[in-house]
Design an enzyme around this catalytic site. Structure first.
Site, PDB file in Angstrom:
ATOM      1  N   ASN A 214       0.842  -1.193   0.000  1.00 39.03           N
ATOM      2  CA  ASN A 214       0.000   0.000   0.000  1.00 39.03           C
ATOM      3  C   ASN A 214       0.877   1.242   0.000  1.00 39.03           C
ATOM      4  O   ASN A 214       2.106   1.145  -0.068  1.00 39.03           O
ATOM      5  CB  ASN A 214      -0.956  -0.014   1.198  1.00 39.03           C
ATOM      6  CG  ASN A 214      -0.207  -0.158   2.515  1.00 39.03           C
ATOM      7  OD1 ASN A 214       0.560   0.712   2.904  1.00 39.03           O
ATOM      8  ND2 ASN A 214      -0.415  -1.291   3.190  1.00 39.03           N
ATOM      9  N   GLY A 278      -0.216   0.786  16.983  1.00 38.76           N
ATOM     10  CA  GLY A 278      -0.209   0.137  15.681  1.00 38.76           C
ATOM     11  C   GLY A 278      -0.447   1.153  14.576  1.00 38.76           C
ATOM     12  O   GLY A 278      -1.567   1.297  14.085  1.00 38.76           O
ATOM     13  N   ALA A 280       1.230   1.071  11.676  1.00 42.79           N
ATOM     14  CA  ALA A 280       1.548   0.478  10.376  1.00 42.79           C
ATOM     15  C   ALA A 280       0.277   0.259   9.558  1.00 42.79           C
ATOM     16  O   ALA A 280      -0.809   0.055  10.101  1.00 42.79           O
ATOM     17  CB  ALA A 280       2.281  -0.844  10.561  1.00 42.79           C
ATOM     18  N   ASP A 284      -4.387  -6.393   4.386  1.00 43.89           N
ATOM     19  CA  ASP A 284      -5.443  -7.250   4.920  1.00 43.89           C
ATOM     20  C   ASP A 284      -5.313  -8.689   4.429  1.00 43.89           C
ATOM     21  O   ASP A 284      -5.731  -9.621   5.120  1.00 43.89           O
ATOM     22  CB  ASP A 284      -6.819  -6.707   4.518  1.00 43.89           C
ATOM     23  CG  ASP A 284      -7.126  -5.375   5.185  1.00 43.89           C
ATOM     24  OD1 ASP A 284      -6.761  -5.217   6.370  1.00 43.89           O
ATOM     25  OD2 ASP A 284      -7.695  -4.490   4.530  1.00 43.89           O
ATOM     26  N   LYS A 294       9.247 -16.769 -10.421  1.00 44.74           N
ATOM     27  CA  LYS A 294       8.482 -15.692 -11.032  1.00 44.74           C
ATOM     28  C   LYS A 294       7.362 -16.266 -11.908  1.00 44.74           C
ATOM     29  O   LYS A 294       7.589 -17.154 -12.734  1.00 44.74           O
ATOM     30  CB  LYS A 294       9.403 -14.813 -11.884  1.00 44.74           C
ATOM     31  CG  LYS A 294       8.677 -13.661 -12.573  1.00 44.74           C
ATOM     32  CD  LYS A 294       9.610 -12.872 -13.456  1.00 44.74           C
ATOM     33  CE  LYS A 294       8.837 -11.809 -14.226  1.00 44.74           C
ATOM     34  NZ  LYS A 294       9.709 -11.043 -15.146  1.00 44.74           N
ATOM     35  N   PRO A 312      -2.959 -12.131   9.563  1.00 45.50           N
ATOM     36  CA  PRO A 312      -3.284 -12.044  10.994  1.00 45.50           C
ATOM     37  C   PRO A 312      -3.632 -10.611  11.369  1.00 45.50           C
ATOM     38  O   PRO A 312      -3.061  -9.659  10.814  1.00 45.50           O
ATOM     39  CB  PRO A 312      -1.984 -12.501  11.675  1.00 45.50           C
ATOM     40  CG  PRO A 312      -0.907 -12.257  10.672  1.00 45.50           C
ATOM     41  CD  PRO A 312      -1.553 -12.512   9.344  1.00 45.50           C
ATOM     42  N   ILE A 315      -2.960  -6.111  15.735  1.00 41.93           N
ATOM     43  CA  ILE A 315      -3.289  -5.375  16.960  1.00 41.93           C
ATOM     44  C   ILE A 315      -4.333  -6.113  17.794  1.00 41.93           C
ATOM     45  O   ILE A 315      -4.272  -6.105  19.029  1.00 41.93           O
ATOM     46  CB  ILE A 315      -3.724  -3.931  16.635  1.00 41.93           C
ATOM     47  CG1 ILE A 315      -3.673  -3.084  17.895  1.00 41.93           C
ATOM     48  CG2 ILE A 315      -5.083  -3.885  15.960  1.00 41.93           C
ATOM     49  CD1 ILE A 315      -3.710  -1.592  17.631  1.00 41.93           C
ATOM     50  N   LYS A 348     -11.679  -4.876  18.423  1.00 38.84           N
ATOM     51  CA  LYS A 348     -10.289  -5.295  18.623  1.00 38.84           C
ATOM     52  C   LYS A 348      -9.823  -5.165  20.064  1.00 38.84           C
ATOM     53  O   LYS A 348      -8.695  -5.514  20.387  1.00 38.84           O
ATOM     54  CB  LYS A 348      -9.374  -4.486  17.697  1.00 38.84           C
ATOM     55  CG  LYS A 348      -9.726  -4.695  16.231  1.00 38.84           C
ATOM     56  CD  LYS A 348      -8.686  -4.125  15.296  1.00 38.84           C
ATOM     57  CE  LYS A 348      -9.100  -4.391  13.851  1.00 38.84           C
ATOM     58  NZ  LYS A 348      -7.992  -4.664  12.971  1.00 38.84           N
TER      59      LYS A 348
END
Length: 408
Positions: A214, A278, A280, A284, A294, A312, A315, A348
């Site tokens: 991302n 968290g 970062a 997902d 390749k 996973p 957090i 969470k």
């Protein structure tokens, strides 16, 4: 450049080829106005001379514990009280072992036990020695006791090996010393606390040359690490691949995938951390099975199907494991920002969530400024748009206030 005038720095030099670099460090410190006194171990004398260091520091060099000419034989106590900061560069594996065990069998180790001033170490040794579990255990123990650290760095070594073990360059150690004195101007109310912060993107391999990622630059997480560090916290920064230099004094651990980031955080938080942030941007999804070679483009195929599985939830996993006293998350959303952030806070098991609208083109990913909303179970607070460095200071203060009263 921060002026170090009237700052008293005691430089300890232990045995190792990197000792020659310490001469340059003394020169940089004295040029900036610092008052530098040097202590040599017996091993250091094999690599540098007292005469050279006396010439560059302007002070007699000390190496003897029981010196009858120094304050009636109690010169080590005098030196321990004199220093504003003790710097050990290079710090050998032997010295780290003796310091970790509380030994006081030479002048330098005795000074480190007798001082109430902070100690900064710049380790230097063979890469295998640095990786040895005994050395790693000693390094961890010293950090837990509040000893500051820079390095070691990667690269070629005098013995011909290549790896982690080189002493950080004098300019980098000098910058860390500057940063220490600059941060000491700010109230050091987080001394003794351990903050673990994630930053940047994760990279999920498709094959050896392609990956899913991302646009996260890591700037917010790095700014938070610096803000916490300046208030005295010991900061472990677990970072994805970014084009940033970590603040001097943080413990940087670079990772790639979400799995790597989770396992690294768990290792860093073996003992419960005070705060986890968290920041970062974790992918997902990841490939169900990444290709070993390749993937070749098929000339007759206009489409390709990739089978993805969930990564996973870092957090949420850490929160469930109670790895930190305070868990802080980020919610990067493009719509229904507050609504989605509140849901994530509850799902969470977080204490605080920091929401930002990444659909805006003037803030967020790859920008130097940001605007966020800070949400707890009972409160919502929206600071003004600001540079990420300034916003980080406000967010750290908000987290500290939450820890005191659970209110902003």
């Amino acid at each position: 450049m921060l002026d170090l005038a009237q700052k008293r720095i005691l430089l300890g030099i232990t045995g190792g080829i990197a000792a020659y670099k310490s001469i340059e460090l003394v020169r940089l410190l004295t040029k900036a106005g610092a008052d530098v006194q040097v202590v040599l171990t017996d091993g250091a004398k094999a690599f540098v001379t007292e005469m050279t260091l006396q010439a560059v520091s302007g002070h007699p060099v000390r190496s003897t514990l029981l010196d009858v000419n120094a304050e009636a034989g109690m010169g080590h106590i005098e030196l321990a009280k004199w220093a504003d900061l003790i710097v050990i560069a290079p710090a050998s594996a032997d010295f780290m072992a003796r310091y970790a065990q509380g030994m006081a069998n030479d002048l330098l180790s005795t000074l480190c036990l007798a001082t109430e001033s902070p100690v900064l170490m710049a380790p230097a040794m063979n890469q295998a020695m640095w990786k040895h579990p005994a050395t790693q255990a000693n390094a961890t123990l010293l950090k837990e006791r509040g000893v500051l650290n820079i390095g070691p760095a990667d690269g070629a070594q005098a013995c011909g090996d290549v790896g982690t073990g080189r002493m950080s360059e004098p300019a980098d150690i000098f910058a860390t010393i500057q940063s220490y004195f600059q941060s000491s101007i700010i109230e050091q109310d987080l001394l003794g606390q351990h903050w673990v912060i994630t930053a940047g993107p994760t990279m999920e391999a498709i094959d050896p040359v392609r990956y899913i990622s991302n646009h996260s630059s890591g700037k917010m997480g790095y700014a938070l690490a610096e803000a916490a560090l300046k208030r005295g916290a010991r900061v472990t920064l677990v970072s994805g691949q970014v084009q940033l230099v970590a603040p001097h004094g943080v413990e940087l651990v670079s990772v790639k995938s979400a799995d790597d980031m989770l396992s690294t955080c768990e290792q860093a938080m073996t003992k419960q951390a005070d705060v986890f942030i968290g920041a970062a941007a974790v992918a997902d999804f990841k490939m169900k099975t990444a290709c070993d070679q390749k993937m070749k483009k098929q000339s007759d195929a206009d489409e390709i199907t990739l089978t993805l599985v969930k990564n996973p939830d870092i957090i949420a996993t850490l929160a469930q494991q109670k790895r930190a006293k305070i868990m802080v998350g980020f919610a990067a959303e493009t719509q229904h920002v507050i609504e989605y952030a509140k849901s994530k806070l509850e799902r969470k098991g977080l204490d605080i969530i920091i929401a930002n609208d990444v659909s805006r083109t003037d803030i967020g990913f790859n920008h130097d400024s940001n605007q966020v909303t800070v949400i707890t179970k009972d409160t919502i607070w929206s600071p003004d748009k600001a540079a990420k460095s300034e916003l980080a200071v406000q967010l750290v203060e908000a987290i500290v206030q939450y820890s005191i009263s659970a209110k902003f």
